[in-house]
Write a protein that holds these residues in place. Structure first.
Motif, PDB file in Angstrom:
ATOM      1  N   SER A   5       0.826  -1.205   0.000  1.00 13.82           N
ATOM      2  CA  SER A   5       0.000   0.000   0.000  1.00 13.82           C
ATOM      3  C   SER A   5       0.859   1.254   0.000  1.00 13.82           C
ATOM      4  N   ASP A   6       0.325   2.300  -0.604  1.00 15.90           N
ATOM      5  CA  ASP A   6       0.968   3.603  -0.545  1.00 15.90           C
ATOM      6  C   ASP A   6       0.567   4.300   0.755  1.00 15.90           C
ATOM      7  N   ILE A   7       1.130   5.493   1.000  1.00 17.39           N
ATOM      8  CA  ILE A   7       0.812   6.256   2.193  1.00 17.39           C
ATOM      9  C   ILE A   7      -0.099   7.432   1.841  1.00 17.39           C
ATOM     10  N   THR A   8      -0.731   8.001   2.868  1.00 19.25           N
ATOM     11  CA  THR A   8      -1.429   9.273   2.719  1.00 19.25           C
ATOM     12  C   THR A   8      -0.446  10.373   3.104  1.00 19.25           C
ATOM     13  N   ARG A   9      -0.134  11.235   2.168  1.00 20.22           N
ATOM     14  CA  ARG A   9       0.862  12.272   2.405  1.00 20.22           C
ATOM     15  C   ARG A   9       0.226  13.511   3.026  1.00 20.22           C
ATOM     16  N   HIS A  88       7.242   3.173  -4.083  1.00 16.21           N
ATOM     17  CA  HIS A  88       6.266   4.180  -3.670  1.00 16.21           C
ATOM     18  C   HIS A  88       6.854   5.586  -3.602  1.00 16.21           C
ATOM     19  N   ASP A  93       9.742  12.374  -0.301  1.00 16.25           N
ATOM     20  CA  ASP A  93       9.469  11.295   0.657  1.00 16.25           C
ATOM     21  C   ASP A  93      10.736  10.880   1.397  1.00 16.25           C
ATOM     22  N   ASN A 164       5.123  -0.045   4.553  1.00 17.67           N
ATOM     23  CA  ASN A 164       4.095   0.930   4.916  1.00 17.67           C
ATOM     24  C   ASN A 164       3.121   0.398   5.956  1.00 17.67           C
ATOM     25  N   GLY A 177       3.343   7.873   6.718  1.00 19.18           N
ATOM     26  CA  GLY A 177       2.811   9.211   6.484  1.00 19.18           C
ATOM     27  C   GLY A 177       3.173  10.205   7.560  1.00 19.18           C
TER      28      GLY A 177
END
Length: 246
Positions: A5-9, A88, A93, A164, A177
């Motif tokens: 999964s990606d992160i919420t920035r 990602h 980042d 993540n 994040g």
């Protein structure tokens, strides 16, 4: 195919506002807000003068177990999760790695670091080691590590287990994040929910410290100017009105 999964920035304005605030001020402000120890113990600056602020991509290592992990350095590369955290990476980042303080596994080397820099990554924080130091240093990446080793990432006793997810790095919990603030003083973890208040309080702190530093350099009494004594408030406010943009 391996999926992570990606992160919420966090909002860009938070990141931008934090760039002029050092790790020490952020740590101190968080301490007064109840987050007593946001500083990672272990990873230290490898190229002095660098400072970064950015959201955390996280990578978790675990101790090797033969029934769970049997791969070598190049066996089926796309299953190797230390690659996937880099997939990602976006501009600004920060990759944060719980390598369990292991001093014999080089989490990333020359080629992985080159890829990360090409993606616009801001910096790497590892509670452990990297390898290929001569070539990595040419990249001029901002790095906070425990040290260096010639070994590759799974050569000895740990292996990458998750990307993540919440991790512990240098004794501090890091949520994907979270905002990482790092400079020569070290690495500080700033929860996004606390960032706006930290910025507000840090600006106040910065302003009166600038005034106090000036007065101390002039030979003013420490008791009056650090911390700023209430009896000096009128003097400070007059200086602030004249010297700072309100």
């Amino acid at each position: 195919m391996t999926h992570t999964s990606d992160i919420t920035r966090p909002p860009k304005d938070l990141i931008d506002a934090l760039r002029e605030i050092g790790a020490a001020t952020v740590a101190g402000t968080l301490g007064h807000m109840g987050f007593r120890n946001p500083h990672m113990v272990g990873p230290v600056a490898q190229n002095h003068g660098k400072s970064i602020v950015g959201p955390a991509l996280t990578l978790q290592f675990m101790p090797q177990r033969p029934d769970l992990f049997t791969e070598g350095e190049y066996a089926d590369p796309e299953t190797q999760l230390h690659r996937h955290v880099l997939y990602h990476a976006q501009e600004g980042d920060v990759v944060v790695v719980d390598a369990r303080g292991d001093m014999s596994s080089g989490v990333f080397g020359d080629m992985m670091s080159t890829y990360f820099k090409g993606r616009g990554g801001a910096g790497i924080v590892i509670d452990g080691c990297m390898r290929d130091r001569p070539n990595v240093e040419k990249l001029d990446l901002a790095l906070w590590l425990r040290g260096w080793t010639p070994n590759y990432h799974v050569q000895t006793s740990i292996y990458p287990n998750a990307v993540n997810v919440p991790i512990a790095c240098g004794g501090v919990t890091v949520i994907p994040g979270d905002i990482i603030v790092a400079d020569d003083d070290g690495v500080v973890v700033l929860p996004v929910a606390m960032a706006a208040k930290v910025i507000e309080e840090s600006q106040k702190h910065h302003d009166w410290e600038e005034f106090s530093r000036m007065k101390l350099m002039e030979g003013g009494p420490l008791q009056r100017y650090y911390p700023l004594h209430p009896s000096a408030n009128d003097e400070y406010e007059a200086w602030r009105t004249t010297n700072l943009k309100l």
